[in-house]
Each structure stands twice: as structure tokens, then as C-alpha cells.
Design an enzyme around this catalytic site. Sequence first.
Site, PDB file in Angstrom:
ATOM      1  CB  SER A 145      -8.626  18.033  52.340  1.00 52.99           C
ATOM      2  OG  SER A 145      -9.497  18.327  53.183  1.00 52.99           O
ATOM      3  CD  GLU A 191      -9.776  15.428  54.985  1.00 56.15           C
ATOM      4  OE1 GLU A 191      -8.860  16.046  54.152  1.00 56.15           O
ATOM      5  OE2 GLU A 191     -10.371  16.071  55.727  1.00 56.15           O
ATOM      6  CG  ASP A 202     -14.637  17.562  56.001  1.00 56.70           C
ATOM      7  OD1 ASP A 202     -15.756  17.662  56.574  1.00 56.70           O
ATOM      8  OD2 ASP A 202     -14.044  18.400  55.748  1.00 56.70           O
TER       9      ASP A 202
HETATM   10  N1  LIG Z   1      -7.956  18.669  43.288  1.00 54.91           N
HETATM   11  C1  LIG Z   1      -6.855  18.907  44.083  1.00 54.91           C
HETATM   12  N2  LIG Z   1      -5.495  18.764  43.754  1.00 54.91           N
HETATM   13  C2  LIG Z   1      -4.415  18.919  44.413  1.00 54.91           C
HETATM   14  N3  LIG Z   1      -4.894  19.094  45.879  1.00 54.91           N
HETATM   15  C3  LIG Z   1      -5.706  18.888  46.383  1.00 54.91           C
HETATM   16  C4  LIG Z   1      -7.110  19.082  45.682  1.00 54.91           C
HETATM   17  N4  LIG Z   1      -7.872  19.135  46.165  1.00 54.91           N
HETATM   18  C5  LIG Z   1      -7.607  19.137  47.584  1.00 54.91           C
HETATM   19  N5  LIG Z   1      -6.216  19.052  47.653  1.00 54.91           N
HETATM   20  C6  LIG Z   1      -5.179  19.433  48.879  1.00 54.91           C
HETATM   21  O1  LIG Z   1      -6.276  19.779  50.022  1.00 54.91           O
HETATM   22  C7  LIG Z   1      -5.785  21.106  50.463  1.00 54.91           C
HETATM   23  C8  LIG Z   1      -6.955  21.706  50.758  1.00 54.91           C
HETATM   24  O2  LIG Z   1      -7.509  21.188  51.926  1.00 54.91           O
HETATM   25  P1  LIG Z   1      -8.141  22.105  52.961  1.00 54.91           P
HETATM   26  O3  LIG Z   1      -7.084  23.098  53.410  1.00 54.91           O
HETATM   27  O4  LIG Z   1      -8.810  21.174  54.170  1.00 54.91           O
HETATM   28  O5  LIG Z   1      -9.571  22.747  52.143  1.00 54.91           O
HETATM   29  P2  LIG Z   1     -10.705  22.111  51.618  1.00 54.91           P
HETATM   30  O6  LIG Z   1     -10.784  20.633  52.361  1.00 54.91           O
HETATM   31  O7  LIG Z   1     -11.886  23.052  52.475  1.00 54.91           O
HETATM   32  O8  LIG Z   1     -10.885  22.350  50.396  1.00 54.91           O
HETATM   33  C9  LIG Z   1      -4.890  21.605  49.128  1.00 54.91           C
HETATM   34  O9  LIG Z   1      -3.777  22.300  50.067  1.00 54.91           O
HETATM   35  C10 LIG Z   1      -4.336  20.732  48.801  1.00 54.91           C
HETATM   36  O10 LIG Z   1      -3.204  19.810  49.543  1.00 54.91           O
HETATM   37  C1  LIG Z   2     -13.125  22.533  60.680  1.00 56.60           C
HETATM   38  C2  LIG Z   2     -13.533  21.016  60.240  1.00 56.60           C
HETATM   39  O1  LIG Z   2     -14.596  20.737  61.264  1.00 56.60           O
HETATM   40  C3  LIG Z   2     -14.079  20.924  58.804  1.00 56.60           C
HETATM   41  C4  LIG Z   2     -12.922  21.235  57.882  1.00 56.60           C
HETATM   42  O2  LIG Z   2     -13.547  21.247  56.376  1.00 56.60           O
HETATM   43  P1  LIG Z   2     -12.944  21.925  55.354  1.00 56.60           P
HETATM   44  O3  LIG Z   2     -11.453  21.286  55.268  1.00 56.60           O
HETATM   45  O4  LIG Z   2     -12.630  23.367  55.440  1.00 56.60           O
HETATM   46  O5  LIG Z   2     -13.714  21.697  54.100  1.00 56.60           O
HETATM   47  C5  LIG Z   2     -12.400  20.069  60.417  1.00 56.60           C
HETATM   48  C6  LIG Z   2     -12.918  18.622  60.573  1.00 56.60           C
HETATM   49  O6  LIG Z   2     -13.792  18.175  60.915  1.00 56.60           O
HETATM   50  O7  LIG Z   2     -11.778  17.945  60.490  1.00 56.60           O
HETATM   51 MG   LIG Z   3     -10.317  19.868  53.978  1.00 63.33          MG
END
Ligand SMILES: Nc1ncnc2c1ncn2[C@@H]1O[C@H](COP(=O)(O)OP(=O)(O)O)[C@@H](O)[C@H]1O
Ligand SMILES: C[C@@](O)(CCOP(=O)(O)O)CC(=O)O
Ligand SMILES: [Mg+2]
Length: 385
Positions: A145, A191, A202
Amino acid sequence: MEVTARAPGKIILAGEHAVVHGYTAVASSIDLYTVFSIRLRSEDDDTVKLTLNDIGLDFSWSVRRIKEVLSHLGSPFSSTPTSCSLETIKSLATLVDEQSFPETKIGLASGVYAFLWLYTSILGFKPATVTVSSELPVGAGLGSSAAYCVSLSAALLALSDSVKLDVSQKGWSTFNETEAELVNKWAFEGEKIIHGRPSGVDNSVSTFGNVIKFKSGVMTRVNSNMPLRMLITNTKVGRDTKALVANVSARKSRHPDAMCSVLNAIEAISDEWSTIIQSHAVDDLYLSANEEKLGELMEMNQGLLLSMGVSHASIENVLQTSMKYKLASKLTGAGGGGCVLTLLPTHISGEVIDKLVEELGSFGFQSFTAGIGGKGVQISFDHSS
Ligand SMILES: Nc1ncnc2c1ncn2[C@@H]1O[C@H](COP(=O)(O)OP(=O)(O)O)[C@@H](O)[C@H]1O
Ligand SMILES: C[C@@](O)(CCOP(=O)(O)O)CC(=O)O
Ligand SMILES: [Mg+2]
């Protein structure tokens, strides 16, 4: 001209979740990228097209319709990063709903709201073709994200009047400190739409790269002098950062004293992490003693994350499997599934790693290594299109 920006994912070495509540975390960029490309269309070509390659979704809005729904906000709304109000999120949801967002992928809609917010805030109402692709698993703890928001903000700012870049440069180039700060601030606003209450760690590590320490919104660069190697195992169990962060906050309000002790313990682990990786190894013995300490810190951090309610059976499975090989692991990111880190000390043989990867694979998990601590967001310009 097409503008392309790429931003790296991250691993949190210590302190996830605690960092949301103002305690220290240590994080590093990894060399897996999210890439946004934007090509402005001619003014009479009234559409904004968005292709999300990783999740197989396409959107096409007429600029007229976007204006209709959002014009009360002005265009571009503000030259300084601004938060999206709840009321505006409702307006953005209207624009997304009109495109019949598939019910099975509704958890991904917040990424499209973040796109619309950043796009219209930074560029205003301009027609364009936009695509995004990522090497990162989406929603698995590797900061997809943040990489999404950072690469999008970078590409948009490169096309805006807010930053003045040398568009004749060939290949990837970096932003100066002030520009990178602006990218980072806008990405943080994106974010917020996806995470609800992000700490900012992040987007900061994705923008600035390398290894950082982060506490209460303040980033400090960490000069790592240790050759860090981690096996990253994706359990492929889906989870949502926003929900996990909200669960931890709820537990904290139910048990403020107990959680305060847990969070203080995590902060001590993060501080020790950063001290150890900054120290210079005088010989192999010193290095392996430090690797042992980091392994212990990972086990302790994982135990505390379990007590916060963010572990998962799949994560415990990875921990037990790696423990058979005397290797320490911890979840990374929000937990609840997603990815697990296993420290690979310098003395460990390739054969042992292969065996571990095979055993983890037999559970349906996917393990890989990635370069740790590389550059942050970068930009490139293509004049051929
Ligand atoms: N490449 C991508 N294409 C579309 N949406 C994305 C993409 N990368 C991230 N996202 C968005 O970010 C969300 C995932 O973020 P999150 O739950 O914080 O997990 P993480 O950051 O650990 O991958 C997805 O549900 C989507 O909304
Ligand atoms: C749980 C947390 O510490 C990290 C979240 O990372 P991710 O979206 O799971 O990649 C949340 C934050 O720091 O914003
Ligand atoms: Mg994330």
C-alpha cells in the site's frame, strides 16, 4: 511524454503495530517495486483511465463526471498535502461504485479511492492514462500500500508544477530531499485512506529507502554495517492492515497497562536492533554473536506480537518449521497471515536453506530472498510516446 515512478516495498525488522502508538520501529526497503506510469492525454480526450494490473481491474472515468462529483473541492485542491475527509471518501466511493466494482474484490476499493484523491489533489482534472504493476504481493505485509501511494504521488508530482525535475534525464533518477519529503507527505495521505491510522513508517522507508528508525512521525536513518539476509515466506493467508491495526487499538483500550508494558518491551527490542546493526563486526565470532542476538530479538518481538493478537496459525507454522533448522523468525507488517521473516545467519549453508524452503513450500507457502536496504523512490521520463 510518459512518467514512470517506482517505489520499493519494505520489511519491518522490529516494532510493527507498536509504531502506530508512538513506539520505535526499525524497517528496511527491499528491492521489489511498485511501478506507476502516467501519460497525459489531450484536453479534448475527456477520460482518466486506470489499469490495476495486479488485481486485474480497469477503470475509466470521464473528467466531466469527476468534476461533477468533486468540483466543490477546487482544482488542484491544494499545493500542500491535505487529508481526505470522510465526506469526500463518500464522493470517491460514488465514482468507484459507478464502475461496478466486483463484490469479491471490494477489500481493494480503498486503493482506488486513494488513487482518485491523490490524482485530483495533485494534478486536478486532467485526462490521462495510468497503469500500475507491482512485484510485491498485495496485502501480505511487505508494504504494497505504501509503495503504491509513494510511486503514485511521485509520478503525479513529476507532472505537476510543485516540483521542477530535469525531464531530459535518461534512466532512473532520484528526487532531492525537499521533493522527496513532499512525495512522502502526499503518500502518507494516501496511506491514511487505505490503512485508517498509519504510523508513516512504510511510506517513509519506501520514499527514502535504506534502513530507518521511526518513532512518532520522526524518521532517523540507520547506517547498517551488518550483512543482513532474510528469508521472506508468504503464507498467502490474506489479511487487511486496517482491520488488524484497529484490533490492536481495541485491545490497547481494553488493557491499557498490560499493553503499555508490551509496547515498551517492543521499543527496547527496536532500539537494540538498531544498535546491533550499526556496530562494526571486528571478526566472524563477533558477527555470529550479533546474529544470534538479532535472532533472539526476533523471537521476543514475535512473542509480543502474539500477545497483541496479530499472529496466525500459518505464521506459527512457519515459526515451528524454521525452528527445526534452529532459525529464528517473526511476522513482518500487520500479521494475521501475510509474510514471515527468517534470519539467515552468514554461517548457514545453501543446502539447509533449500531444505527449509522446500518444507515451507509443502504447506503451500512461498519463500524467497530480496535485497535489503536499497534506494527509495525513483522516477524516469519516456519521450518516445
Ligand atoms: N499494486 C496494487 N494494485 C492495486 N491496489 C494496490 C496495489 N498495491 C496495494 N494496493 C492497495 O493496498 C491494499 C493493501 O494494503 P495493506 O492491507 O496495507 O497491505 P500491504 O501494505 O502489507 O501490502 C490493497 O487492498 C489495495 O487497496
Ligand atoms: C502494522 C503496521 O505497523 C505496519 C503495516 O504494514 P503492512 O501494511 O502490513 O505492510 C502499521 C503502520 O505502521 O502503519
Ligand atoms: Mg500497507
